[in-house]
Design a protein around this motif. Sequence first.
Motif, PDB file in Angstrom:
ATOM      1  N   SER A 113       0.816  -1.219   0.000  1.00  0.00           N
ATOM      2  CA  SER A 113       0.000   0.000   0.000  1.00  0.00           C
ATOM      3  C   SER A 113       0.845   1.264   0.000  1.00  0.00           C
ATOM      4  O   SER A 113       0.299   2.371   0.053  1.00  0.00           O
ATOM      5  N   GLY A 114       2.172   1.113  -0.003  1.00  0.00           N
ATOM      6  CA  GLY A 114       3.057   2.272   0.012  1.00  0.00           C
ATOM      7  C   GLY A 114       3.134   2.960   1.352  1.00  0.00           C
ATOM      8  O   GLY A 114       3.550   4.121   1.439  1.00  0.00           O
ATOM      9  N   ARG A 115       2.794   2.253   2.437  1.00  0.00           N
ATOM     10  CA  ARG A 115       2.739   2.882   3.755  1.00  0.00           C
ATOM     11  C   ARG A 115       4.001   2.673   4.587  1.00  0.00           C
ATOM     12  O   ARG A 115       4.021   3.040   5.761  1.00  0.00           O
ATOM     13  N   LEU A 116       5.050   2.120   3.983  1.00  0.00           N
ATOM     14  CA  LEU A 116       6.335   2.083   4.676  1.00  0.00           C
ATOM     15  C   LEU A 116       7.171   3.305   4.316  1.00  0.00           C
ATOM     16  O   LEU A 116       8.335   3.398   4.685  1.00  0.00           O
ATOM     17  N   SER A 117       6.574   4.223   3.601  1.00  0.00           N
ATOM     18  CA  SER A 117       7.251   5.446   3.172  1.00  0.00           C
ATOM     19  C   SER A 117       7.343   6.456   4.307  1.00  0.00           C
ATOM     20  O   SER A 117       6.453   6.541   5.166  1.00  0.00           O
ATOM     21  N   LEU A 118       8.418   7.260   4.308  1.00  0.00           N
ATOM     22  CA  LEU A 118       8.562   8.345   5.281  1.00  0.00           C
ATOM     23  C   LEU A 118       7.954   9.649   4.761  1.00  0.00           C
ATOM     24  O   LEU A 118       8.045  10.675   5.429  1.00  0.00           O
ATOM     25  N   ASN A 119       7.336   9.599   3.603  1.00  0.00           N
ATOM     26  CA  ASN A 119       6.657  10.765   3.044  1.00  0.00           C
ATOM     27  C   ASN A 119       5.399  11.056   3.862  1.00  0.00           C
ATOM     28  O   ASN A 119       4.469  10.244   3.886  1.00  0.00           O
ATOM     29  N   PRO A 120       5.318  12.203   4.553  1.00  0.00           N
ATOM     30  CA  PRO A 120       4.146  12.499   5.398  1.00  0.00           C
ATOM     31  C   PRO A 120       2.829  12.469   4.637  1.00  0.00           C
ATOM     32  O   PRO A 120       1.789  12.136   5.212  1.00  0.00           O
ATOM     33  N   LEU A 121       2.855  12.809   3.348  1.00  0.00           N
ATOM     34  CA  LEU A 121       1.617  12.847   2.569  1.00  0.00           C
ATOM     35  C   LEU A 121       0.962  11.482   2.460  1.00  0.00           C
ATOM     36  O   LEU A 121      -0.246  11.373   2.221  1.00  0.00           O
ATOM     37  N   LYS A 122       1.749  10.426   2.650  1.00  0.00           N
ATOM     38  CA  LYS A 122       1.213   9.067   2.581  1.00  0.00           C
ATOM     39  C   LYS A 122       0.398   8.724   3.835  1.00  0.00           C
ATOM     40  O   LYS A 122      -0.369   7.761   3.842  1.00  0.00           O
TER      41      LYS A 122
END
Length: 225
Positions: free
Chosen positions: A40-49
Amino acid sequence: MVNIPYIICAVLSFIPALVLHEVAHGYAAYKLGDPTAKASGRLSLNPLKHIDLFGTVILPLLLMVMGWPVFGYAKPVPYNPRYFKDPRRDDVIVGLAGPAANLVMAAVAGAVAWALYQPALNGLIDNEFFAYFYLMFLPTFALINLFLMFFNLLPIPPLDGSSIFAILIPAKYLPKYYQIQQYAFPIFMIAVVVVPYVFNFNPFSWYLGLTAGNLGNLLFPFQIY
Protein backbone atom coordinates in the motif's frame (compact mmCIF):
# COMPACT_ATOMS: atom_id res chain seq x y z
CA MET A 1 -1.49 35.71 21.83
CA VAL A 2 -0.34 33.12 19.29
CA ASN A 3 3.02 31.57 20.18
CA ILE A 4 4.53 31.20 16.71
CA PRO A 5 7.81 29.53 17.83
CA TYR A 6 5.85 26.92 19.78
CA ILE A 7 3.54 26.20 16.84
CA ILE A 8 6.56 25.73 14.56
CA CYS A 9 8.21 23.39 17.07
CA ALA A 10 4.95 21.47 17.54
CA VAL A 11 4.45 20.97 13.81
CA LEU A 12 8.08 19.92 13.29
CA SER A 13 7.67 17.43 16.15
CA PHE A 14 4.20 16.15 15.43
CA ILE A 15 4.72 15.14 11.80
CA PRO A 16 7.74 12.83 12.32
CA ALA A 17 6.20 11.48 15.52
CA LEU A 18 3.08 10.39 13.64
CA VAL A 19 4.85 9.21 10.49
CA LEU A 20 7.40 7.04 12.28
CA HIS A 21 4.67 5.71 14.57
CA GLU A 22 2.69 4.44 11.58
CA VAL A 23 5.75 3.23 9.66
CA ALA A 24 6.79 1.23 12.73
CA HIS A 25 3.40 -0.54 12.70
CA GLY A 26 3.77 -1.37 9.02
CA TYR A 27 7.40 -2.45 9.28
CA ALA A 28 6.65 -4.74 12.21
CA ALA A 29 3.80 -6.35 10.27
CA TYR A 30 6.07 -6.70 7.22
CA LYS A 31 8.79 -8.43 9.24
CA LEU A 32 6.13 -10.77 10.63
CA GLY A 33 5.13 -11.84 7.12
CA ASP A 34 2.38 -9.37 6.16
CA PRO A 35 3.11 -7.45 2.90
CA THR A 36 -0.07 -5.33 3.09
CA ALA A 37 1.52 -2.11 4.35
CA LYS A 38 4.42 -2.33 1.90
CA ALA A 39 2.09 -3.03 -1.02
CA SER A 40 0.00 0.00 0.00
CA GLY A 41 3.06 2.27 0.01
CA ARG A 42 2.74 2.88 3.76
CA LEU A 43 6.33 2.08 4.68
CA SER A 44 7.25 5.45 3.17
CA LEU A 45 8.56 8.35 5.28
CA ASN A 46 6.66 10.77 3.04
CA PRO A 47 4.15 12.50 5.40
CA LEU A 48 1.62 12.85 2.57
CA LYS A 49 1.21 9.07 2.58
CA HIS A 50 0.01 9.14 6.19
CA ILE A 51 -1.89 12.41 6.74
CA ASP A 52 -5.49 12.26 7.89
CA LEU A 53 -7.23 15.64 7.55
CA PHE A 54 -8.95 15.51 10.91
CA GLY A 55 -6.49 13.47 12.97
CA THR A 56 -3.27 15.01 11.67
CA VAL A 57 -4.36 18.61 11.12
CA ILE A 58 -7.68 19.65 12.69
CA LEU A 59 -7.52 17.74 15.99
CA PRO A 60 -3.95 18.80 16.97
CA LEU A 61 -4.72 22.44 16.12
CA LEU A 62 -7.92 22.26 18.16
CA LEU A 63 -6.03 20.83 21.14
CA MET A 64 -3.35 23.53 20.83
CA VAL A 65 -5.98 26.26 20.88
CA MET A 66 -7.68 24.69 23.91
CA GLY A 67 -4.36 24.36 25.74
CA TRP A 68 -4.59 20.56 26.03
CA PRO A 69 -1.77 18.07 25.40
CA VAL A 70 -1.23 17.77 21.66
CA PHE A 71 -1.91 14.37 20.16
CA GLY A 72 -3.66 13.00 17.11
CA TYR A 73 -3.46 10.24 14.59
CA ALA A 74 -2.55 9.47 11.00
CA LYS A 75 -4.28 7.15 8.58
CA PRO A 76 -3.96 3.70 10.17
CA VAL A 77 -1.48 1.47 8.39
CA PRO A 78 -3.37 -1.51 6.92
CA TYR A 79 -2.34 -4.98 7.95
CA ASN A 80 -3.83 -8.44 7.63
CA PRO A 81 -3.48 -10.76 10.66
CA ARG A 82 -4.09 -13.76 8.39
CA TYR A 83 -0.47 -13.49 7.24
CA PHE A 84 0.87 -13.88 10.77
CA LYS A 85 2.22 -17.22 11.97
CA ASP A 86 0.82 -16.48 15.44
CA PRO A 87 -1.96 -13.88 14.95
CA ARG A 88 -2.60 -13.35 18.66
CA ARG A 89 1.04 -12.72 19.54
CA ASP A 90 1.95 -10.86 16.34
CA ASP A 91 -1.05 -8.55 16.59
CA VAL A 92 0.28 -7.33 19.94
CA ILE A 93 3.77 -6.84 18.49
CA VAL A 94 2.40 -4.75 15.63
CA GLY A 95 0.21 -2.76 18.02
CA LEU A 96 3.11 -1.94 20.35
CA ALA A 97 5.58 -1.10 17.56
CA GLY A 98 4.13 2.40 17.06
CA PRO A 99 4.30 3.47 20.74
CA ALA A 100 7.78 1.92 20.94
CA ALA A 101 8.93 4.15 18.07
CA ASN A 102 7.60 7.19 19.93
CA LEU A 103 9.45 6.17 23.09
CA VAL A 104 12.72 5.82 21.17
CA MET A 105 12.30 9.30 19.64
CA ALA A 106 11.55 10.84 23.04
CA ALA A 107 14.60 9.10 24.52
CA VAL A 108 16.80 10.42 21.69
CA ALA A 109 15.58 13.97 22.40
CA GLY A 110 16.41 13.47 26.07
CA ALA A 111 19.88 12.11 25.23
CA VAL A 112 20.59 15.14 23.04
CA ALA A 113 19.47 17.41 25.88
CA TRP A 114 21.84 15.70 28.29
CA ALA A 115 24.71 15.83 25.77
CA LEU A 116 24.21 19.58 25.35
CA TYR A 117 23.53 20.32 29.00
CA GLN A 118 27.07 21.35 29.95
CA PRO A 119 27.59 23.51 26.82
CA ALA A 120 24.27 25.18 27.61
CA LEU A 121 25.43 25.95 31.16
CA ASN A 122 28.72 27.27 29.80
CA GLY A 123 26.97 30.02 27.88
CA LEU A 124 25.70 28.46 24.65
CA ILE A 125 22.17 29.04 25.91
CA ASP A 126 22.74 32.77 25.26
CA ASN A 127 22.54 32.01 21.55
CA GLU A 128 18.90 32.65 20.60
CA PHE A 129 18.68 29.86 18.03
CA PHE A 130 20.24 27.35 20.41
CA ALA A 131 17.91 28.46 23.20
CA TYR A 132 14.84 27.81 21.04
CA PHE A 133 16.21 24.43 20.00
CA TYR A 134 17.26 23.38 23.48
CA LEU A 135 14.50 24.83 25.66
CA MET A 136 11.55 24.59 23.27
CA PHE A 137 12.05 22.17 20.39
CA LEU A 138 13.65 19.25 22.26
CA PRO A 139 11.07 19.26 25.10
CA THR A 140 8.20 19.70 22.65
CA PHE A 141 9.50 16.86 20.47
CA ALA A 142 9.85 14.57 23.47
CA LEU A 143 6.47 15.44 24.99
CA ILE A 144 4.52 15.05 21.76
CA ASN A 145 6.07 11.63 21.23
CA LEU A 146 5.29 10.64 24.82
CA PHE A 147 1.73 11.98 24.54
CA LEU A 148 1.23 9.89 21.41
CA MET A 149 2.77 6.85 23.05
CA PHE A 150 0.70 6.88 26.23
CA PHE A 151 -2.46 7.98 24.45
CA ASN A 152 -2.16 5.05 22.05
CA LEU A 153 -1.42 2.62 24.88
CA LEU A 154 -4.90 3.12 26.31
CA PRO A 155 -6.69 -0.27 26.01
CA ILE A 156 -9.59 1.26 24.08
CA PRO A 157 -10.44 0.30 20.49
CA PRO A 158 -9.14 1.38 18.04
CA LEU A 159 -6.01 2.52 19.91
CA ASP A 160 -2.84 0.41 19.89
CA GLY A 161 -3.32 -0.64 23.50
CA SER A 162 -6.46 -2.50 22.53
CA SER A 163 -4.29 -5.04 20.67
CA ILE A 164 -3.75 -6.73 24.03
CA PHE A 165 -7.29 -8.03 23.64
CA ALA A 166 -6.04 -10.21 20.78
CA ILE A 167 -4.35 -12.38 23.42
CA LEU A 168 -7.32 -12.41 25.79
CA ILE A 169 -10.16 -13.00 23.31
CA PRO A 170 -10.78 -16.57 22.10
CA ALA A 171 -9.58 -17.04 18.54
CA LYS A 172 -13.06 -17.68 17.15
CA TYR A 173 -14.19 -14.21 18.28
CA LEU A 174 -11.24 -12.31 16.80
CA PRO A 175 -12.91 -11.57 13.42
CA LYS A 176 -15.85 -10.00 15.27
CA TYR A 177 -13.48 -8.00 17.44
CA TYR A 178 -11.71 -6.59 14.36
CA GLN A 179 -15.12 -5.53 12.99
CA ILE A 180 -15.93 -3.71 16.22
CA GLN A 181 -12.61 -1.86 16.03
CA GLN A 182 -13.62 -0.33 12.70
CA TYR A 183 -16.73 1.29 14.19
CA ALA A 184 -15.36 2.22 17.61
CA PHE A 185 -13.47 5.29 16.45
CA PRO A 186 -16.35 7.83 16.16
CA ILE A 187 -17.56 6.92 19.65
CA PHE A 188 -14.04 7.21 21.00
CA MET A 189 -13.50 10.68 19.50
CA ILE A 190 -16.70 11.88 21.16
CA ALA A 191 -15.29 10.67 24.46
CA VAL A 192 -11.93 12.38 23.85
CA VAL A 193 -13.12 15.78 22.64
CA VAL A 194 -16.80 16.35 23.34
CA VAL A 195 -17.20 14.86 26.81
CA PRO A 196 -14.30 16.80 28.42
CA TYR A 197 -15.57 20.02 26.82
CA VAL A 198 -19.15 19.54 28.03
CA PHE A 199 -18.26 18.46 31.57
CA ASN A 200 -15.23 20.76 31.91
CA PHE A 201 -13.06 17.87 33.00
CA ASN A 202 -10.45 16.17 30.86
CA PRO A 203 -9.34 12.78 32.22
CA PHE A 204 -7.10 12.29 29.18
CA SER A 205 -5.15 15.46 29.97
CA TRP A 206 -4.75 14.31 33.58
CA TYR A 207 -3.62 10.84 32.45
CA LEU A 208 -1.10 12.22 29.94
CA GLY A 209 0.32 14.63 32.49
CA LEU A 210 0.75 11.85 35.01
CA THR A 211 2.41 9.48 32.54
CA ALA A 212 4.03 11.36 29.67
CA GLY A 213 4.75 14.47 31.71
CA ASN A 214 6.52 12.65 34.51
CA LEU A 215 8.49 10.40 32.16
CA GLY A 216 9.52 13.45 30.12
CA ASN A 217 10.89 15.09 33.26
CA LEU A 218 12.93 11.95 33.97
CA LEU A 219 14.41 11.89 30.47
CA PHE A 220 15.64 15.51 30.58
CA PRO A 221 18.18 17.33 32.74
CA PHE A 222 15.53 19.98 33.46
CA GLN A 223 11.78 19.97 34.02
CA ILE A 224 9.83 20.05 30.76
CA TYR A 225 6.25 19.54 31.94
